[in-house]
Design an enzyme around this catalytic site. Structure first.
Site, PDB file in Angstrom:
ATOM      1  N   GLY A   1      94.401  71.897  33.699  1.00 24.53           N
ATOM      2  CA  GLY A   1      93.095  71.648  34.314  1.00 24.53           C
ATOM      3  C   GLY A   1      92.821  72.631  35.438  1.00 24.53           C
ATOM      4  O   GLY A   1      93.363  72.501  36.534  1.00 24.53           O
TER       5      GLY A   1
ATOM      6  N   CYS B   1      89.950  63.290  23.121  1.00 21.33           N
ATOM      7  CA  CYS B   1      88.853  64.262  23.006  1.00 21.33           C
ATOM      8  C   CYS B   1      87.549  63.664  23.545  1.00 21.33           C
ATOM      9  O   CYS B   1      87.155  62.569  23.144  1.00 21.33           O
ATOM     10  CB  CYS B   1      88.643  64.705  21.565  1.00 21.33           C
ATOM     11  SG  CYS B   1      87.244  65.848  21.457  1.00 21.33           S
TER      12      CYS B   1
ATOM     13  N   LYS C   1      98.415  63.738  24.811  1.00 27.04           N
ATOM     14  CA  LYS C   1      97.384  64.348  25.655  1.00 27.04           C
ATOM     15  C   LYS C   1      96.424  63.263  26.122  1.00 27.04           C
ATOM     16  O   LYS C   1      95.813  62.565  25.302  1.00 27.04           O
ATOM     17  CB  LYS C   1      96.634  65.395  24.827  1.00 27.04           C
ATOM     18  CG  LYS C   1      95.473  66.075  25.524  1.00 27.04           C
ATOM     19  CD  LYS C   1      95.965  67.202  26.394  1.00 27.04           C
ATOM     20  CE  LYS C   1      94.834  68.029  26.962  1.00 27.04           C
ATOM     21  NZ  LYS C   1      94.319  68.994  26.000  1.00 27.04           N
TER      22      LYS C   1
ATOM     23  N   GLY D   1      87.883  73.950  33.340  1.00 24.40           N
ATOM     24  CA  GLY D   1      87.890  75.090  34.257  1.00 24.40           C
ATOM     25  C   GLY D   1      87.965  74.672  35.713  1.00 24.40           C
ATOM     26  O   GLY D   1      88.310  73.530  36.042  1.00 24.40           O
TER      27      GLY D   1
HETATM   28  C1  LIG Z   1      87.269  75.563  24.045  1.00 22.04           C
HETATM   29  C2  LIG Z   1      88.081  74.350  24.278  1.00 22.04           C
HETATM   30  C3  LIG Z   1      88.601  73.647  23.197  1.00 22.04           C
HETATM   31  C4  LIG Z   1      89.419  72.551  23.393  1.00 22.04           C
HETATM   32  N1  LIG Z   1      89.963  71.912  22.318  1.00 22.04           N
HETATM   33  C5  LIG Z   1      90.861  70.911  22.507  1.00 22.04           C
HETATM   34  C6  LIG Z   1      91.509  70.308  21.397  1.00 22.04           C
HETATM   35  O1  LIG Z   1      91.275  70.647  20.240  1.00 22.04           O
HETATM   36  N2  LIG Z   1      92.415  69.332  21.647  1.00 22.04           N
HETATM   37  C7  LIG Z   1      92.727  68.929  22.931  1.00 22.04           C
HETATM   38  O2  LIG Z   1      93.594  68.061  23.103  1.00 22.04           O
HETATM   39  N3  LIG Z   1      92.111  69.482  23.993  1.00 22.04           N
HETATM   40  C8  LIG Z   1      91.200  70.455  23.818  1.00 22.04           C
HETATM   41  N4  LIG Z   1      90.603  71.048  24.906  1.00 22.04           N
HETATM   42  C9  LIG Z   1      90.937  70.597  26.286  1.00 22.04           C
HETATM   43  C10 LIG Z   1      91.971  71.530  26.928  1.00 22.04           C
HETATM   44  O3  LIG Z   1      93.205  71.458  26.263  1.00 22.04           O
HETATM   45  C11 LIG Z   1      92.175  71.200  28.418  1.00 22.04           C
HETATM   46  O4  LIG Z   1      92.694  69.908  28.519  1.00 22.04           O
HETATM   47  C12 LIG Z   1      90.933  71.297  29.265  1.00 22.04           C
HETATM   48  O5  LIG Z   1      90.116  72.367  28.857  1.00 22.04           O
HETATM   49  C13 LIG Z   1      91.274  71.496  30.733  1.00 22.04           C
HETATM   50  O6  LIG Z   1      91.962  72.725  30.927  1.00 22.04           O
HETATM   51  P1  LIG Z   1      91.242  74.029  31.554  1.00 22.04           P
HETATM   52  O7  LIG Z   1      90.602  73.588  32.830  1.00 22.04           O
HETATM   53  O8  LIG Z   1      92.341  75.028  31.753  1.00 22.04           O
HETATM   54  O9  LIG Z   1      90.224  74.484  30.574  1.00 22.04           O
HETATM   55  C14 LIG Z   1      89.734  72.126  24.720  1.00 22.04           C
HETATM   56  C15 LIG Z   1      89.183  72.823  25.803  1.00 22.04           C
HETATM   57  C16 LIG Z   1      88.370  73.912  25.599  1.00 22.04           C
HETATM   58  C17 LIG Z   1      87.823  74.643  26.807  1.00 22.04           C
END
Ligand SMILES: Cc1cc2nc3c(=O)[nH]c(=O)nc-3n(C[C@H](O)[C@H](O)[C@H](O)COP(=O)(O)O)c2cc1C
Length: 369
Positions: free
Chosen positions: A327, A206, A242, A296
């Site tokens: 991602g 995180c 992760k 994003g």
């Molecule tokens: C609103 C939000 C909350 C997230 N919470 C977590 C989480 O609790 N645990 C985790 O491993 N990743 C968390 N992530 C990361 C996402 O799982 C992901 O790795 C990251 O957003 C990239 O993907 P994306 O580009 O599709 O958003 C979070 C991402 C977002 C946007």
């Protein structure tokens, strides 16, 4: 059926997560989705770590906050659903704002460097489904007494051909020994497995928490110790780790070698941590929260390279590991690009919030995914 799908897909995108409200509000009241519901195309069954799924696509740990969110996203056709990371004690979210759009030009110019501040967008993006965002939540969690029965409810909300991953994280605190820190992950894995998780995911990455919790993936030895503890506690359930992008590929190789055999898969990538500023150059999320996780559109290139390099190393060395790509995935073409790069499955967080029809779109365009 095709007409109904076309009609629902033409609806303007609007997020299911209310970024103008607190995390607690979204937990209690979300998701903000009242339809129209898409007609989800029937797709052939695929294997996912021994489980039968209708697609190897789903939601990464992010917006599936509880069983209500699980029910909605399952009905929308997302098949591999990750219940947002839970802790062994309640933790409040950072106060709002928690999730903001970034300026495309600032991101294009600065994302490659870890220390270059990225600026907020002055106005909402033309297409929020592919926009780049910054998130600062701090891995909040309700208490185990609340999430335990709710995970069981989330599992019951799934349809056939769908799987529930539950993400867990240990809580670093002063004086906690490494042995107790590792044991906490094992205890969490046992509890979420008993509650109904089909797979257990460990958040080693995180971007918004204490260094010890958030950068475990940069320590192969500790990562492997946690993976072994979780594997032993998860029963027969597959275990996923992760990680963030491990820019030093020798370090990535060391991580993969260390965890292979304990974990079944790695989920790449978590949101890269960057300083985020407002129009005046001040920390956009407030003092003490200078850095946030970038998610994003713009992180797709970083994630794709990470997945390709990890998958190539795993193949070359014959390691018993799969890679789940995350991602910037916002379309069937994006999902295909990750699979072509060697991913076993694909997930989205940001685009899944701004486009609840994403799974239906992907199934219509690529039933083999
Ligand atoms: C609103 C939000 C909350 C997230 N919470 C977590 C989480 O609790 N645990 C985790 O491993 N990743 C968390 N992530 C990361 C996402 O799982 C992901 O790795 C990251 O957003 C990239 O993907 P994306 O580009 O599709 O958003 C979070 C991402 C977002 C946007």
């Amino acid at each position: 059926m095709a007409e109904a799908l076309a009609r629902t897909l033409a609806a303007p995108p609007r997020p299911t997560y209310r970024t103008d409200r607190s995390f607690e509000w979204n937990h209690a009241n979300g998701p903000d989705f009242a339809g129209p519901w898409p007609v989800v195309p029937e797709t052939p069954t695929k294997d996912f770590f021994g489980l039968a799924v209708r697609s190897r696509f789903g939601v990464a740990a992010s917006i599936v906050l509880n069983s209500r969110w699980t029910e909605t996203y399952a009905r929308l056709g997302f098949d591999i659903l990750t219940y947002k990371t839970v802790r062994s004690q309640a933790r409040l979210c950072h106060p709002p704002p928690n999730w903001l759009f970034l300026d495309d030009r600032s991101v294009a110019a600065g994302l490659a460097d870890r220390e270059t501040p990225l600026a907020l967008a002055a106005r909402p993006p033309a297409d929020p489904r592919t926009a780049t965002t910054a998130g600062s939540f701090g891995t909040p969690s309700v208490a185990p007494e609340t999430w335990q029965p709710d995970i069981a409810a989330a599992r019951r909300a799934l349809g056939p051909g769908q799987a529930l991953i539950v993400s867990v994280v240990g809580t670093a605190r002063p004086g906690l020994s490494e042995a107790d820190f590792v044991a906490e992950y094992g205890a969490l894995a046992q509890t979420v497995a008993a509650a109904g998780a089909d797979l257990v995911e460990v958040d080693l990455s995180c971007p918004n928490v204490a260094r010890r919790e958030g950068e475990v993936y940069l320590d192969p030895r500790l990562s492997a110790a946690i993976a072994r503890a979780v594997k032993a506690a998860a029963g027969a359930r597959p275990v996923l780790l992760k990680t963030g992008d491990i820019a030093d590929r020798a370090q990535m190789a060391a991580f993969l070698e260390a965890v292979a055999g304990a974990a079944d898969g790695v989920v790449m990538i978590n949101a890269p941590s960057r300083p985020i500023v407002d129009g005046a150059g001040a920390p956009a999320f407030g003092a003490g929260r200078e850095r946030a996780g970038v998610a994003g559109g713009a992180i797709k290139a970083i994630a794709l390279r990470a997945v390709a390099d990890a998958a190539a190393h795993i193949r070359r060395r014959g390691l018993p590991l799969e890679v789940i790509g995350v991602g910037g995935v916002a379309s069937a073409a994006d999902a295909r690009a990750f699979l072509d790069a060697g991913a076993y499955a694909v997930q989205a967080a940001t685009a899944a919030a701004w486009n609840p029809y994403l799974a239906a779109e992907i199934k219509a365009a690529a039933p083999d995914i």
